[in-house]
Design a protein around this motif. Structure first.
Motif: not given
Length: 333
Positions: A268-284
């Motif tokens: 997971w990656y999340q910035e304050w105030g924004k929706a979380p982003i699911a991470l998987h191989p190849g995502v930058v």
């Protein structure tokens, strides 16, 4: 359903499970010390032979034979404390296909908790009943409860077999293991890193930043041969490994922006105030300077990413903030 309360994994069971998980991944380098560990902790040579043989039905003959080859290699320096185990005997039902089918059907019914007929593919239905749960389960080196521990461990080491893993977790309870023991098995495999399905190094414990993480993380420096000698703009590249459920605190980078290159697992990656982003191989992910954020593993998966920082001018620092609470983290889907 047969359930035994108060069970806890023994060293022998842990050894069998570790070997099964690594055998399923074809990780022969890590399998060799795991075989030694299993033998040191009470698993017998014939039990390991039986486990690796059974698992061909789940992982294929090549990995089964490779694992048996590792066991054979380990036994070239056999220790006096390692036990041969009970002598192997040929199951009688191997000579009677009708009896094998009948017995296998009974075993499959117990494991599934109900009669199971795979009418969509009669071939597989017969193979499962007669061969896997008949011929293979007829061996007397491992109990049915142990066989399901081995199977759950092997499936835990494989990608994209979630339906089969879930079915065998239930089956492990039906075959005599407690639910607590099955949960402990899966948690132990995760914690010890056996389910880390990756060609990237796990590295060493991330002790310098452990206070800013929930759960265990590990770091391994990466040599980047294509960077110009003395390049003062790009900082060192590190592979960070997160155990399932591990994440760092909210934090802000000053004087640099951070780049994450996801290489294995799910995160997971999340910035304050924004929706979380699911991470998987190849995502930058390119994280701007001054942005409050966090990143880490998903609950059911190890996760690895490469990370580096690119200087933007000014003094470089990390501002570590509050942790990502269980209340917030457990809502992520």
């Amino acid at each position: 359903m047969v359930t035994v309360q108060g069970q806890s994994l023994t060293g022998r069971q842990k050894g069998l499970a570790a070997c099964a998980c690594l055998m399923a991944q074809g990780d022969l380098e890590r399998l060799e010390p795991a075989v030694k560990m299993a033998l040191d902790n009470g698993a017998t040579i014939n039990e390991l032979k039986e486990a690796f043989s059974q698992l061909y039905a789940y992982t294929g003959f090549p990995r089964s034979l490779n694992a048996l080859g590792v066991l054979n290699k380990v036994l070239e320096n056999k220790q006096a404390s390692w036990q041969e185990g009970k002598p192997w005997t040929r199951p009688e039902i191997w000579n009677d296909a009708v009896k094998a089918l009948k017995q296998g059907t009974e075993v499959q019914t117990q494991l599934s908790g109900r009669a199971f007929d795979y009418e969509f593919c009669p071939q597989d239905d017969y193979y499962l009943k007669s061969h896997l749960f008949g011929d293979i389960f007829a061996g007397d080196q491992l109990s049915h409860a142990d066989r399901e521990i081995v199977t759950v461990a092997a499936l835990s080491g494989l990608d994209k077999v979630a339906p089969q893993l879930a079915a065998h977790k239930r089956g492990a309870v039906n075959m005599g293991n407690s639910q607590e023991l099955v949960d402990e098995l899966c948690a132990w495999l995760d914690h010890e890193g056996y389910t880390l399905r990756s060609g990237f190094s796990k590295g060493v414990a991330n002790v310098n930043y452990a206070q800013y993480f929930i759960g265990d993380s590990f770091v391994a420096p990466i040599k980047a041969a294509n960077l110009a000698e003395g390049d003062a703009t790009v900082m060192p590249i590190v592979n960070v490994t997160f155990e399932p459920g591990c994440r760092n605190n909210w934090h802000i980078h000053h004087g640099a922006h951070q780049i994450l290159i996801c290489v294995s697992g799910k995160g997971w990656y999340q910035e304050w105030g924004k929706a979380p982003i699911a991470l998987h191989p190849g995502v930058v992910i390119d994280i701007p300077e001054g942005v409050k954020h966090w990143h880490g593993a998903q609950k059911d998966s190890w996760f690895q990413h490469y990370t580096t920082h690119v200087k933007t001018g000014g003094e470089e620092s990390n501002e570590w903030l509050e942790p990502v609470t269980d209340e917030v983290y457990n809502k992520l889907k």
